[in-house]
Structures are given as C-alpha cells and as structure tokens.
Design an enzyme around this catalytic site. Structure first.
Site, PDB file in Angstrom:
ATOM      1  CB  THR B  27     -40.459 -18.217 -39.924  1.00 51.16           C
ATOM      2  OG1 THR B  27     -39.414 -17.096 -40.867  1.00 51.16           O
ATOM      3  CG2 THR B  27     -42.125 -17.372 -39.762  1.00 51.16           C
ATOM      4  NE  ARG B  55     -38.521 -17.241 -48.977  1.00 56.92           N
ATOM      5  CZ  ARG B  55     -38.364 -17.993 -48.301  1.00 56.92           C
ATOM      6  NH1 ARG B  55     -39.080 -19.194 -47.410  1.00 56.92           N
ATOM      7  NH2 ARG B  55     -37.386 -17.051 -47.728  1.00 56.92           N
ATOM      8  CB  CYS B 144     -23.210 -21.193 -32.932  1.00 58.24           C
ATOM      9  SG  CYS B 144     -22.514 -21.715 -34.483  1.00 58.24           S
ATOM     10  CG  HIS B 257     -22.336 -26.495 -32.632  1.00 55.82           C
ATOM     11  ND1 HIS B 257     -22.996 -27.205 -33.806  1.00 55.82           N
ATOM     12  CD2 HIS B 257     -21.426 -25.411 -33.569  1.00 55.82           C
ATOM     13  CE1 HIS B 257     -23.206 -26.555 -34.828  1.00 55.82           C
ATOM     14  NE2 HIS B 257     -22.999 -24.796 -34.659  1.00 55.82           N
TER      15      HIS B 257
END
Lengths: 352, 352
Positions: B27, B55, B144, B257
């Site tokens: 999620t 959750r 990343c 980026h």
C-alpha cells in the site's frame, strides 16, 4: 549616553557629506532592493534620482518615508549625479553607463556588461576592496551566484590557498527578476488548482521542476551563468590559477540561492579550522549544527544580509578537500547589498 | 500474423512457468509502483499476495484488472511464495525477511537493512547482474540516488575507469514516501492560499525551500543518504577505489531525482565519446541538445523508465574531467523498476 546619542552628537560636530544618487532600473526587483538597503544602512543620500524605462516613468516609489517620482532614462539624466547604481540589463548599461560617467558620476553596475573589462574593477567588498583604488568611473558588481561563493571561499583562500572548486547551484527564481517570481507563483497556483500549467517566461515549467539552464548556452556546452562563475572568481581573486567547474540549476524557490561547494585547498584545512575561519569572517554567518537540525536554508536566508555557510565537512576523496553548503539572498548580498557596500567602501576610501 | 498472435502461439507451445509473488508494503508508494511495473512488464505472476501492516489489511488493490485483497504481514505469510518484494522500511525487512527466506522465497529487498551484508548481492541489473549468481535467498536493491548514478557511470567506468565522483543531488519528495508527497502538497496549498505554512513530516518546511538533509546525520557530519552513495557505489562496482563525495539535498519536486555529477576518469573521455557511450548503454536515454533547450528535467522523467543524461561536458579543471546531469524517476528506476528487473534477471538466469 547611548550609542545613538553619541552618533547624533558626532554627526552634529562633523556634518556628513551627502551624495546625489541615481538608481537606474528603480522599478525592478534589484533596483527596489537597492532602495531598501540604502535606507536601512542610512547611506548619505542627498538628492535621489529614480530612473527607469519610459513605461515606468511617472510612477512613485517610497524612500525614507517620502514619495519619489520615477523619471524616464535619458542620456542627459545624470547631470549632477555623484553615484549611479545600474540595476537594469546589460544593454541598458552598455547604452547609458558612458553618459553617466561623462556627467561625472561614479557607476556601480550590476549588469554583466563591464565585468570582464580590464579597466573595470569587479568587487566584493569583503574579498577585494583594494581593487576599487584604480577605478575609472565604473565598478562592476559580480553575478549573484559568484558573490556568495567568493565570500565563502575568501577566508579559506587566505588561510590555505584554493586549487579547485566544483560547484552545483540551486538558484531561486528572483534571480530572473519579477517575471521569474511571477512565473513560479502563477504556475504553482495553476498546479494547486488542478489546472493545466502554462509555460511562462522560463524556457520550461519551473513549478515543481528543475531547469539545468540559466542564461544562454555557449558553444562549449556551458551556460553563460556557469562561465561567469569561472571568469568572475578568477578576476575577483586576481588569481587565474583557481579552477572552477560549475553546474547552475534553477529551482522552484523564491528568494536566496544555495550552492554545494567541493573545495580543494593547497594545504589541509580541517572541518573545525574551516568553521572557525568562516565564523570569524565579516559577512558570513555559520549555521552548522546538524544534530540540532540546523543548517542554512533559503527560506531562512531570504531578506537577510549574511552569506550563510553550513554542512562543513572534510572530503577525504582528495588530499585537501572540503564540502560547504552556502546560502544567501541573491537580491541582497547577491546584488543590491553588495552594490551598496561598494558605495560605502568608496566613501570610506574617499574614492567617490 | 500479428506479433501478439505470434506471442500467444509461442506461449501455447511452451507454457511459461509462473511464480507466486508477495509484495510487502503493497500500500506504500514503492509497493504500489512495484505492482504497476509487474503489470506493465507482464512478469509471470501466478498467485499475487499483497502484504502490509494490520492497519492496511482488508483494503483491496487492483492488479491486472482484478481486485486483490491486502493481508496483514505475519511471520507465516510466506508459505508457498517464490519471490517476495520487500518495499517497507528497514525494520520490517529486519523482522520479516528471515521468515520469507525460511519459507523458501527469494527476497528482493528495497530497504537499506541488508545492503552492506557481504552475503547479500546489491544489484543494478545494467551494472552488476553477475552478482546475482551467489545469492543466498536475499538480493538488495540500492538506494534511489545511488541507482541512477551508477547506471550513468557504468559505461564510462567500463571504457575509461573512474577515480572520483563529486555528486550534488536534487531529490524529490516522493523519495520520502506518501507522507513526503502530502507534505509538499499541503504546504504549497497553504502558501498559495496565503495561509501560514505548517511544518509537516520533514524537519523543516519543504514548499519553496531546500533541505540539505536526507536521512539522519552520522558523527562524520555526512548524512546516511550521502554515506550510502559512497558505500553502495563501491559495493556495486566491486571496486573500493572509486571515490565518491556526496551532498544530498531535498527539493520541492514531486517525482524524479536529479544529480549533478563531476567525474574524474582514469583516461581522457571527450564529451562526444561520453555521449556515444551513454547513448549506447541499456537503460540510459541521452537528452543533450542545449541549443534546442533539450536537457533532462524531473517533470519529463516522472513516470518513465530510463535514466536520462544530459549537460554532458568536459571539465578541464582536472586532467580527465566530465560533468553530467542525471535525472530518473526515483520510484521506478530508483526503486520498483530496479527490483522487478532483478526478478526478471533471476528468471533469465534460472536463479529463482
């Protein structure tokens, strides 16, 4: 007796000379900041002559609590002017600076037009005030991105020598003037409203984007902005051996430029030594306490005078390496403040 | 016969093996992008098991046109799983990766937890796919900011060797996850409305600002993000002699980026040679025609797969210098795409 009373008393004893000051480009963002800085620093302005394009003539600007009318810029607008700040573009300086000099004014020029002229000193007062001595009526003030870099480099240069600097910039839209600021505001509002974002002023969208492109491209592949950082640094230090490799990038920030500097010195400087050298230097404020999340940021620098330096680290990938993060308000130290400081230095040295 | 018919025919003749695939952190922004990339690239998914915190359990995500329920993450959630993508934080990987491996799954972990473990290959498929051969059930995918840098460096490394890289990053808020994206959106909307801007999630305001601070600070003064660029680059190239000096900065950009790289090679590489090497390399798209105002920008890279390289320039301030401007979608090549490419490479090499 307070300091203020003392000052008043002193000025009563020795009346200060005042100067007739012209501001060319008074309605632009740099010109407007020149007015604010002259006021704040109580520069001894006698008559103030605000000059701008015919389009802006007739408007009124405030100075020291009074309205001053803006006049059209003409060749004969400089009669009686002692000091002229040029804060318009290079073409305006090219055309009108000679008239100002011929009328007897000393010109402090923010444009790039005269910067590489060997007869024109290129001055940052904390770095090379001695260059003012030889002026012939024109003093150039460097590009915004250069000014904050050379201020941060100067104490390190004096203590340890500098061989090479690799700099990546993060430059605010106010460096492109009022239209740059408006473009970021309009485009951001369009994006927030969910509307299509229209390109405006910049070659591409600036809202939530980056442009690795400031000023025009040279045949070398560098931009003029990048080449200025090389040429101006060497001229200001009067040292053609300082090597500078620059990448200049426009970022969606309103005011204050940021720069990541990687510096190679002649002899080793520890981070602690660099911090002490920088903190002791006029015009620099060191903010470098990362454990408390304190480091320079553009929103904190906007509207303030110092060159802020933080993230001071030794770089052990070369023999004598240092990393610095340098932030300053590009309209103040990067433009208007530096110009007014040059004027103050001319007064102090009786060169006006 | 169309290509599609041909493909169908081929698959009828030789049925492709499918895999039971788990996505941990399904999620989140990276987990969601893993799902999109698996779909787009038609990875041979048999059963798909979406796992997240209690959750989020019970929500439904779409995959290949069908709803898939999200299950709570438990130690026994990995029975029968062939391949598990971990796209949650380091603490989740620390706790649950061993259970996935014990259940027989091969884990591709996006977190930093296993990256420096000598028993765990750290892989960018364009750069070091051979490292997969020795995997013992866990493969780590790099940070990343490292991934897009090493992809851009690889063809230059192979052709000319690399001694040193100075990198300044311009990192998007999506690198900090959904809460980072929300913070920029909320703060920008507050600023546009003229309301007070509330700090949210980031240590300081990010709207119209820059933070020279990503991840936490180390005693050295570097951030963990900066140290990752050093350590991961050396591990991926299996070359501890590559020197990297990094300054990592968060910018108010949503996705993709950007990085300014200054590279010192072992032997001279001209800009033209670098451009040709980069253009010929898989996974890289060269955009480098500044006279036509073409250069990589984050808004163009967002949602796309390549590592975009432009502003390719020789840097004559060192013997063998090159400047590169490198932009990539940090959620795709910087995270999800790289992870899925690792899975594809495992299939191709029969290592799954």
């Amino acid at each position: 007796m307070t300091d203020r009373q003392h000052d008043t008393h002193a000025s009563q004893r020795r009346p200060q000379r005042t100067y007739t000051v012209a501001v060319v480009g008074a309605t632009g963002v740099v010109g407007g900041t020149v007015l604010r800085v002259l006021e704040e620093r109580a520069f001894p302005v006698g008559e103030l002559r605000l000059l701008a394009s015919e389009r802006s003539a007739g408007t009124t600007l405030e100075y020291a609590g009074e309205g001053v009318g803006v006049q059209g810029l003409h060749a004969d607008a400089f009669a009686g002017v002692d000091l002229a700040f040029f804060a318009a573009g290079g073409s305006v300086s090219e055309r009108f600076v000679p008239h100002a000099v011929a009328a007897g004014a000393v010109v402090i020029d923010k444009s790039s037009f005269y910067r590489q002229d060997p007869a024109v000193p290129l001055v940052v007062p904390e770095v090379n005030p001695e260059a003012l001595a030889t002026h012939q009526g024109i003093i150039a003030t460097p590009n915004c991105s250069t000014i904050q870099m050379v201020v941060a480099l100067k104490p390190i240069y004096d203590a340890a020598g500098i061989k090479r600097v690799v700099v990546s910039t993060y430059q605010a839209v106010s460096g492109a003037g009022k239209r740059g600021v408006d473009a970021l505001a309009h485009q951001t509002a369009q994006a927030v409203a969910g509307d299509a974002v229209r390109d405006e002023f910049f070659p591409h969208r600036i809202a939530f984007n980056l442009l690795p492109h400031i000023d025009s491209f040279l045949p070398s592949g560098a931009t003029k902005e990048e080449q200025k950082m090389v040429d101006e640094t060497q001229k200001i230090f009067a040292d053609p051996r300082i090597k500078v490799s620059a990448t200049c990038v426009r970022v969606p920030v309103y005011g204050a430029h940021s720069e990541a500097l990687n510096v190679e010195t002649e002899r080793k400087v520890t981070a602690d030594e660099a911090r002490a050298l920088l903190a002791a230097f006029p015009g620099i404020a060191v903010i470098d306490d990362p454990q408390l999340l304190r480091y320079p940021m553009p929103i904190d620098a906007e509207g303030r005078d110092p060159v802020f330096v933080g993230r001071i680290r030794e770089d052990n990938t070369v023999a004598n390496g240092l990393n610095l993060w340098v932030v300053a308000d590009n309209l103040r130290k990067g433009a208007a403040l530096n110009a007014v400081q040059i004027a103050e230095e001319l007064v102090r040295r009786q060169l006006l």
